[in-house]
Structure formats: structure tokens, C-alpha cells
Design an enzyme around this catalytic site. Structure first.
Site, PDB file in Angstrom:
ATOM      1  N   PRO A 133       0.812  -1.226   0.000  1.00  0.00           N
ATOM      2  CA  PRO A 133       0.000   0.000   0.000  1.00  0.00           C
ATOM      3  C   PRO A 133       0.845   1.276   0.000  1.00  0.00           C
ATOM      4  CG  PRO A 133       0.023  -0.968   2.190  1.00  0.00           C
ATOM      5  CD  PRO A 133       0.925  -1.821   1.332  1.00  0.00           C
ATOM      6  N   GLU A 134       2.128   1.162  -0.338  1.00  0.00           N
ATOM      7  CA  GLU A 134       3.021   2.330  -0.270  1.00  0.00           C
ATOM      8  C   GLU A 134       2.494   3.532  -1.048  1.00  0.00           C
ATOM      9  OE1 GLU A 134       4.069  -0.748  -0.401  1.00  0.00           O
ATOM     10  OE2 GLU A 134       6.014  -1.031   0.557  1.00  0.00           O
ATOM     11  N   VAL A 135       2.097   3.307  -2.328  1.00  0.00           N
ATOM     12  CA  VAL A 135       1.690   4.468  -3.128  1.00  0.00           C
ATOM     13  C   VAL A 135       0.496   5.186  -2.509  1.00  0.00           C
ATOM     14  CG1 VAL A 135       2.626   3.762  -5.371  1.00  0.00           C
ATOM     15  CG2 VAL A 135       0.321   3.030  -4.717  1.00  0.00           C
ATOM     16  N   LEU A 137       0.087   5.857   0.431  1.00  0.00           N
ATOM     17  CA  LEU A 137       0.614   6.740   1.480  1.00  0.00           C
ATOM     18  C   LEU A 137       1.589   7.771   0.910  1.00  0.00           C
ATOM     19  CD1 LEU A 137       1.282   3.935   4.105  1.00  0.00           C
ATOM     20  CD2 LEU A 137      -0.535   5.650   4.185  1.00  0.00           C
TER      21      LEU A 137
END
Lengths: 252, 245
Positions: A133-135, A137
Site C-alpha cells: 500500500p506504499e503508493v 501513502l
């Protein structure tokens, strides 16, 4: 007590991320202990009758909730240190001569999912949550991207990393991020034991030679890529946009 | 024959030649390239679609009839290569709605997509060697999208696969039961992507291009071009307009 525990039984060593109260999130301390554990394994690997299968798993409900970013918010140097430590750890795990199995007992998120993809095999259950889910954030999953590309190919990696969010164990299995799927969490131990038992019947030298060749084929041993990824990830993390989103998400 | 429209933060480019199953002409490819280059490079997502029942049936080979020396085929191949190349260089995410069919040149365009949605009955593949045409122009992009093993099979097998097989081999990322659901789902995915932090998406796309670059793209084009106007192609290509498609 070490946050990364090694237990050996015959040809099989289990490395447990032991920070259950933080869903095994990768802090500077946990990463330091993981480095220590992997160094110990690497040093012992040449000994006769050394374990030749490694199982990586998490204590408690989660496998690994990802980077412990709360502790490095607002401190760019510390963030780079954390990401660099993860980058170096991934190459170290990959270089181990023994076959590694990620036993994904629960959530494997971001860097945690990366740790799973670094292992030679990954096994999980249908309801586990995995993903990057990096993108979402405002962060760039640059350290883990090379491992995902090597695991599922560039096209699927692009889709997975850009879409972000999390997927079920079943979906992770369908796209090749996980190799073996159990229907429920209660089956995981039995299934993992079965796989590990089979792996342990392999000749240690044959497995090590094969793994070494595969590592050469897919560029796994090139530490410079993940180190560059750590710098990139840290630079994106340092932007006001990412810092603001992380503060909101982490309640910090 | 190329239509561009904005749906909020989604920039949609459509192949708009439904009566010919969106078969590509040199002019369409030139317009498509311009439309892609005109897309905003931040804060949006690109949705590439085809109007009507199918995404794209490939090159409009009937145009090649009038140019036995291969001028039309040459410009089709060069135009296709240019379109997929500029798609791959975008920093915004690209979603492709590939309902019904993505054949030959139409399948090649998928190589420029980040997220590809198709349907179970769709027909995808590169059945062009039977016409004396080499699909090598799209091999480098296909190898990046689905892996070199899948690329080899798809390029040499000379046939079509359905949507589920495309999903299994990495040529598509979602396969829906109904063709009519493909566009709404692709639009929904493009909206989700457009809502994500643009700088993180761009950094991730650029990084993936760096660590998993498309290689030999020009070699692919030249391999396809090398056969154009040759004896084999002149003998076999007329099958395209002598047999019903």
C-alpha cells in the site's frame, strides 16, 4: 531478548520475527536482530549437518506489518538508515545457501511482503492480507520492487505496486506472489511442515548450487539496486506530501 | 478515429472506428501517438479503450492491398512501435479496457498498459505469421508485460487465446465474465489510480522502468520491418483480404 529468534530442528531452522505487539513491524532494532540471525545462519552454513531449509515466520497474528515508519517520521537520516538496513537484509537473506520458505501466517505488508518475496517459496492461507500500500501513502516501494519483479515479472509487479492496497492470500496466490495456498489459517502449520519436509529431502549442495545459479540469473546479488532503491524510497518519504499522509495514517 | 475525453481525473483515449473493429490505420496510429503525448503527465490516469464490441482487431490490412512494396505495412509497424513506446514512457498509470478482442497490433498495444482488463470470451494473440508478417515488433513489450517464456509462446504459436488464459499468462490482470463490464471496471480502476498520490505513482513507474527496462525494442521493430515487401509476405498477406475474418 532478541526480536528475531532462531530455532533449529534437524535440517530445518525457523526464524521468527518476535515483535508481536507491533505486528512484527520492521524497526531499526528488529532489523538489527534479523541481520544478526541471518549472519549467524550464514556463518554456520558451511558446517557439516548445517540446516539447509529456513522457515521465516511471524510471532502472533501478523507475519510482518511492514516498515515501522512511525519511529522515523520527520527524521530523514533515520528513515534512510531503516530502509538501507532492509535493503541489505533482503540481499543477505537471498544469499543464504539454504532454501528459504516464507510462512506467511498473517498480514504481510509493504516491507513485510517484500521479505516474503525475497524467500524462495511463500506459503499462506486464503484470508491472509498481503500487498504493497506504499503508493496510497505517497511512498515509493523501491526497495521491495526488484524482489517483486523477480518473483512475478515486471508486468504483474507494475500492476500490483501501482494499484496499491492489500489483497487476500487467495489473490496473492493467483498472481504468483505466493506459491502454496491453504484454505484456512488452521491448515498452515501442517501444510508448511509438509513442504519443508519435502525440501529437506533435497541434497544441501544440489539445492545451494541451484539457488546460487538462480540468484545469478535474476541479478539478485546486485546489492547496488536495492541500495539505490532505499535512497529513492527515503527521498520520496521525505517529501511534505508523504510526511503529511503518514502522519494522518499513523496518528502521529 | 481517435477520441480523447476527460472524466474528471481520468484522461480517456479511445480508438473510435467501431465499424471496422477499431482496425488501425497509419493515420490512427499517428493520432494515437499525438493523443498519448498530449496526456497530462501528472495527477491523472490514462484509460485507453476501443469503442464498440472489441478493443482492437489489429492493423487494417486491407490498406496493404494498394501497396505491394509494403509502404503501408512499414508505416503501420513504425506507428505501432512509436505508440507503445510513448505509452511505456508515461509517468501516469495506464489502464487498458480490452474487451472482445485485442489481436496482433491490438494485442501489441497492451504492452503499454499497467493494468489490463479483459473478459472471458475475448480473443487475444498474434496470429500474423500465417500472413507472412512477423509480430516481433511487439515481442520486447510483451516480454516485459508477461515474461519472456509467455512472449515466446504467444509470438510463435500463431493463434488466439481467451481472456482467462490471458489472465493466467500475465497478458491481462483482470478478467470479467461479461464484455460490457470491462469498460466500467477499467474506468473505475483508472479513477482509483488517479486519486492516489501522483508523485509516488510517478516515482514508482520510473523506478520500475529503471529496474525492469524494455530491452531490444528497436531490434523488434527491425525484425518485423525486414520482411516487409518480401516474397513470403507478398504471397501470404493476400489471405488477409481473401478470407473472411
Amino acid at each position: 531478548m532478541s526480536l528475531a529468534t532462531l530455532t533449529t530442528s534437524g535440517p530445518v531452522t525457523t526464524l521468527t520475527l518476535n515483535r508481536a505487539d507491533a505486528r512484527n513491524a520492521l524497526s531499526i532494532d528488529l532489523l538489527r536482530d534479523l541481520h544478526g540471525a541471518i549472519d549467524t545462519l550464514a556463518a554456520a552454513a558451511a558446517a557439516p549437518n548445517a540446516p539447509h531449509v529456513l522457515v521465516v515466520t511471524g510471532a502472533g497474528k501478523a507475519f510482518c506489518a511492514g516498515m515501522d515508519l512511525k519511529a522515523v517520521l520527520g527524521n530523514n537520516d533515520l528513515a534512510l538508515e531503516l530502509l538501507t538496513s532492509l535493503a541489505k537484509l533482503t540481499v543477505k537473506v537471498r544469499m543464504l545457501p539454504m532454501v528459504s520458505v516464507a510462512k506467511v501466517n498473517g498480514a504481510a505488508i509493504g516491507g513485510g511482503c517484500g521479505l516474503s518475496c525475497v524467500c524462495d517459496l511463500a506459503i499462506t492461507h486464503a484470508d491472509a492480507k498481503l500487498g504493497y500500500p506504499e503508493v496510497d501513502l505517497g511512498v515509493c516501494p523501491a526497495v521491495v520492487a526488484p524482489w517483486l519483479v523477480r518473483k512475478v515479472g515486471a508486468g504483474r509487479a507494475r500492476k500490483i505496486l501501482l494499484i496499491g492496497g492489500l489483497m487476500s492470500g487467495r489473490e496473492a496466490h493467483a498472481c504468483g506472489m505466493v506459491d502454496v495456498l491453504c484454505e484456512s489459517a488452521s491448515d498452515l502449520d501442517t501444510k508448511a511442515d509438509e513442504i519443508v519436509k519435502r525440501l529437506a529431502t533435497g541434497g544441501p549442495q544440489a539445492l545451494a548450487a541451484t539457488k546460487k545459479l538462480l540468484n545469478e540469473l535474476d541479478g539478485s546479488l546486485d546489492e547496488s539496486i536495492v541500495l539505490k532503491g532505499a535512497k529513492l524510497s527515503a527521498s520520496v518519504l521525505a517529501t511534505p506530501d508523504a510526511q503529511q499522509r503518514l502522519r494522518a495514517k499513523l496518528g502521529a | 478515429m481517435i477520441r480523447t475525453q476527460a472524466h474528471g481525473d481520468v484522461w480517456e483515449i479511445s480508438l473510435a472506428r467501431a465499424e471496422k473493429r477499431n482496425a488501425l490505420t497509419p493515420e490512427m496510429l499517428a493520432s494515437l501517438k499525438q493523443a498519448i503525448l498530449a496526456a497530462p503527465n501528472s495527477g491523472k490516469a490514462l484509460l485507453l479503450s476501443g469503442e464498440g464490441a472489441v478493443f482492437c482487431a489489429g492493423f487494417d490490412l486491407s490498406l496493404c492491398k494498394e501497396s505491394p512494396e509494403g509502404e503501408v505495412m512499414r508505416s503501420l509497424l513504425i506507428g505501432l512501435h512509436a505508440c507503445v513506446t510513448v505509452l511505456c514512457e508515461l509517468d501516469i498509470p495506464v489502464v487498458i479496457a480490452a474487451q472482445g478482442a485485442a489481436i496482433a497490433g491490438g494485442c501489441a498495444v497492451l504492452g503499454g498498459g499497467d493494468v489490463i482488463v479483459t473478459n472471458a470470451d475475448a480473443k487475444l494473440g498474434y496470429p500474423v505469421a500465417r500472413l507472412g508478417v512477423s509480430p516481433a515488433v511487439s515481442a520486447p513489450f510483451l516480454a516485459n508485460l508477461a515474461g519472456v517464456g509467455a512472449a515466446r509462446v504467444r509470438q510463435l504459436e500463431n493463434g488466439l487465446i481467451d481472456g482467462r488464459t490471458a489472465l493466467a499468462c500475465g497478458l491481462a490482470h483482470e478478467c470479467l465474465d461479461r464484455a460490457e463490464d470491462v469498460h466500467p471496471r477499467a474506468l473505475d480502476l483508472a479513477r482509483q489510480l488517479a486519486a492516489k498520490p501522483a508523485s509516488a505513482l510517478a516515482a514508482t513507474k520510473r523506478w520500475l522502468r529503471e529496474i525492469a527496462p524494455i530491452t531490444s525494442a528497436d531490434d523488434g521493430l527491425h525484425a518485423s520491418l525486414s520482411l516487409v515487401g518480401g516474397e513470403e509476405e507478398r504471397r501470404m498477406l493476400p489471405f488477409a483480404w481473401n478470407t473472411s475474418r
